[in-house]
Design a protein around this motif. Structure first.
Motif: not given
Ligand code: PLP
Length: 432
Positions: A95-96, A103, A105, A92, A99-100
């Motif tokens: 990702d937080q 942009g 994935s 998490e 990655l996010r």
């Protein structure tokens, strides 16, 4: 180099394969931030930082607190690849914070715990997905010691230890290897588009944006972009090995962000746990996730204490761009100082962010500078085919005062090494 190690137990019991304890003959006991201390109470500034495994310094308090809390609560230590709360929290956070906002994935694969495991997984996946066998890798590349990663590594001493032929690799000249204007990519492009070139279409092109072990060789953003385009045209996957120069070493988290690359596969390890605990991941575009369950396996895929410190490191350092900006500012300071020191030791300055090197015209001088630096309480290591580069890898969290202190020590070491050369020009410092 004459061994001056006080560590007779090590000489008696540890294999001759040992290296760094020969270069830095002291018995280390404690460390904090940019400093490491030996059993005689001597303190050294650590500008080697675990070869880039300690970007946030030794025993960072925020990471240590998270780790101690986890251990005290009987959190899971070993779990194969079972679902654990620590693994989920890490994914998490990745990702937080990574990655996010970018942009991206990627899916995350946990190979074994070290860098070479991340490279092996990347190579295996690229071959599986493309059905091709050849991988393009570059002169002076360093990717690890297991056979697949060793095959793509350049260094002959390391390669010669393999004991078997190292195959299925096409070696290409790295950026500027052929000198300014040398067109290494044009050559590759021609080979790949000629069906009689004798070179099979490659499964992947594997690259470091800055070759750290290879001598602090910096690829230009334009070269990297051309390489990515070439990979795409030839149906090869682009793999970036960001094991040493990722995790903020060049400023932003990934070293390829400045060039705007979107690699198909990314290898991370060294500073990923942030605490010097072993942790490696291979990031892959979701479309490439062709693995069958368990097809690539391992006992230590994801080590929970390392997940805990990695999660804390992501939250502490990568929730905003403060660290990235600090690295850029500190890099300018280091660079400016090295530019002043370089002429005095007939060296060329190279680097990006907080990996900077002095490439000495006389390779043995680089080794001698590192030895003198150690005597002045500064740990720095050499890199490059002939160990000709004094490589500076200070923790990204080193303060400006610590950086200046280290550079003062380096300056004194250079002055001494150069003076010794002048006094006894034929005395060789190296026998490695
Ligand atoms: C250190 C390193 C590796 C290998 O990592 P290990 O943890 O030593 O197996 C691979 N690639 C690069 C660029 C490295 O610096």
């Amino acid at each position: 180099m004459a061994e001056r190690s006080p560590v007779s137990t090590i000489e008696r019991l540890e294999s001759e394969v040992r290296t760094y304890c020969r270069s830095f003959p002291a018995v280390f006991t404690r460390a904090r931030g940019a400093w490491i201390e030996d059993d005689a109470g001597r303190r050294y500034l650590d500008f080697f930082a675990g070869a880039g495994a300690l970007n946030y310094g030794h025993n960072h308090p925020a990471l240590k607190e998270a780790l101690l809390g986890y251990l005290a609560s009987d959190g899971i230590t070993h779990s194969l690849d079972l679902a654990t709360a620590a693994k989920i929290a890490f994914l998490e956070a990745l990702d937080q914070h990574l990655l996010r906002p970018r942009g991206m994935s990627y899916k995350v694969m946990f190979p074994g715990p070290t860098g070479t495991n991340a490279v092996e997984a990347a190579l295996k996946l690229a071959r599986k997905v493309t059905g091709r066998t050849q991988v393009v890798s570059f002169t002076n590349a360093f990717h690890g010691m297991t056979l697949g990663a060793l095959a793509v590594t350049g260094n002959s001493a390391k390669r010669n230890a393999a004991g078997v032929p190292l195959t299925n690799v096409v070696r290409a000249p790295f950026c500027n290897y052929l000198g300014e204007g040398g067109d290494s990519l044009g050559y590759l492009e021609t080979l790949f588009s000629d069906r009689s070139s004798g070179i099979d279409a490659p499964a992947a092109i594997l690259v470091e944006t800055v070759q750290a072990e290879g001598g602090v060789n910096v690829a230009s953003p334009a070269w990297l972009r051309a390489l990515a385009a070439l990979a795409q045209r030839s149906g090869a996957l682009l793999i970036v090995d960001d094991i040493q120069v990722g995790c903020g070493r060049t400023g932003r988290f990934f070293s390829f962000e400045d060039a705007g690359l979107q690699p198909d596969i990314v290898c991370l390890s060294k500073s990923l746990s942030g605490y010097g605990l072993p942790l490696a991941i291979t990031l892959l575009r979701p479309e490439l996730d062709a693995w069958q369950p368990g097809e690539h396996n391992g006992t230590f895929r994801g080590h929970n204490p390392a997940f805990v410190t990695a999660t804390a490191a992501l939250a502490h350092f990568w929730a905003d761009d403060q660290l990235a900006r600090a690295v850029t500012a500190k890099a300018e300071l280091v660079r400016a100082r090295l530019d002043k020191l370089a002429p005095g030791c007939d060296a060329q300055v190279r680097g990006r962010g907080l990996i900077q090197g002095l490439a000495c015209a006389d390779p043995s001088l680089a080794r001698q500078i590192c030895q003198r630096a150690f005597e002045h309480g500064l740990i720095v290591e050499t890199a490059g085919a002939d160990d000709q580069v004094v490589k500076l890898l200070p923790p990204l969290t080193a303060t400006v005062a610590e950086l200046e202190d280290g550079l003062d020590r380096l300056e004194r070491a250079i002055a001494r090494a150069v003076a010794e050369r002048a006094a006894a020009p034929r005395r060789e410092a190296v026998a490695s």
